[in-house]
Design an enzyme around this catalytic site. Sequence first.
Site, PDB file in Angstrom:
ATOM      1  N   LEU A   1       0.988  -1.147   0.004  1.00  0.00           N
ATOM      2  CA  LEU A   1      -0.193   0.311   0.129  1.00  0.00           C
ATOM      3  C   LEU A   1       1.219   1.341   0.124  1.00  0.00           C
ATOM      4  CD1 LEU A   1      -3.270   0.895   0.188  1.00  0.00           C
ATOM      5  CD2 LEU A   1      -3.238   0.730   2.613  1.00  0.00           C
ATOM      6  N   ASP A   2       1.159   2.249  -1.331  1.00  0.00           N
ATOM      7  CA  ASP A   2       1.513   3.420  -1.346  1.00  0.00           C
ATOM      8  C   ASP A   2       2.047   4.120   0.311  1.00  0.00           C
ATOM      9  OD1 ASP A   2       1.900   2.769  -3.982  1.00  0.00           O
ATOM     10  OD2 ASP A   2       0.393   3.817  -4.434  1.00  0.00           O
ATOM     11  N   ARG A   3       3.182   4.456   0.295  1.00  0.00           N
ATOM     12  CA  ARG A   3       2.633   5.458   1.120  1.00  0.00           C
ATOM     13  C   ARG A   3       1.955   6.119   1.706  1.00  0.00           C
ATOM     14  NH1 ARG A   3       8.614   9.901   0.892  1.00  0.00           N
ATOM     15  NH2 ARG A   3       7.320  10.770   2.908  1.00  0.00           N
TER      16      ARG A   3
ATOM     17  N   SER B   1      -0.993   6.487   0.947  1.00  0.00           N
ATOM     18  CA  SER B   1      -2.310   6.165   0.590  1.00  0.00           C
ATOM     19  C   SER B   1      -2.943   5.210   1.987  1.00  0.00           C
ATOM     20  CB  SER B   1      -2.491   4.589   0.076  1.00  0.00           C
ATOM     21  OG  SER B   1      -2.262   5.107  -1.820  1.00  0.00           O
TER      22      SER B   1
END
Length: 184
Positions: free
Chosen positions: A44-46, A48
């Site tokens: 999960l992207d930073r 997000s």
Amino acid sequence: MTRLILLNKPFDVLSQFTDARSPSPRPTLSQFIDVPRVYPAGRLDRDSEGLLLLTDDGALQARISDPRYKAAKTYLVQVEGIPDDAALSALRGGVTLKDGPTRPAKVRRIDTPDLWPRNPPVRFRKSVPDCWLELTITEGRNRQVRRMTAHVGHPTLRLVRWQIGDWTLDGLAPGTWRDAAVSG
């Protein structure tokens, strides 16, 4: 016994336990979870927020994160502007990104969800409306949801992963976690 942890990953936290290569270390999962031998099942992207699953079982990790298993992932997405029916229809049919066509998504406009405040807050612009979508995909390419909404003319302002398969974020505050049952 397989261990599965549901974490509500806060905004600006990396989906890994160390940030050794950075000259100024950024927040990582180690600030929230002190459980040995568990690893994220997917990323999960930073920038997000939301549901991140961690497990000590390699086969389960693959079943959750490998696109061939088509695990459904549902996101609450705040986008710039108000997507019309054509934009939503394009997402439902799958859009063609630089790395190829996406699988069709399930998408619908929703009322503003009752979420925790984000820190820092999403910038607000009086002249540009925004809207919330519930979007479900069955693959997980790099920054896929953000690229899909931008492709139809509605850049993502905030992205919260709410559900993966049958596991949801319900009842988890940012930075908290709980063990979950693993079914066959």
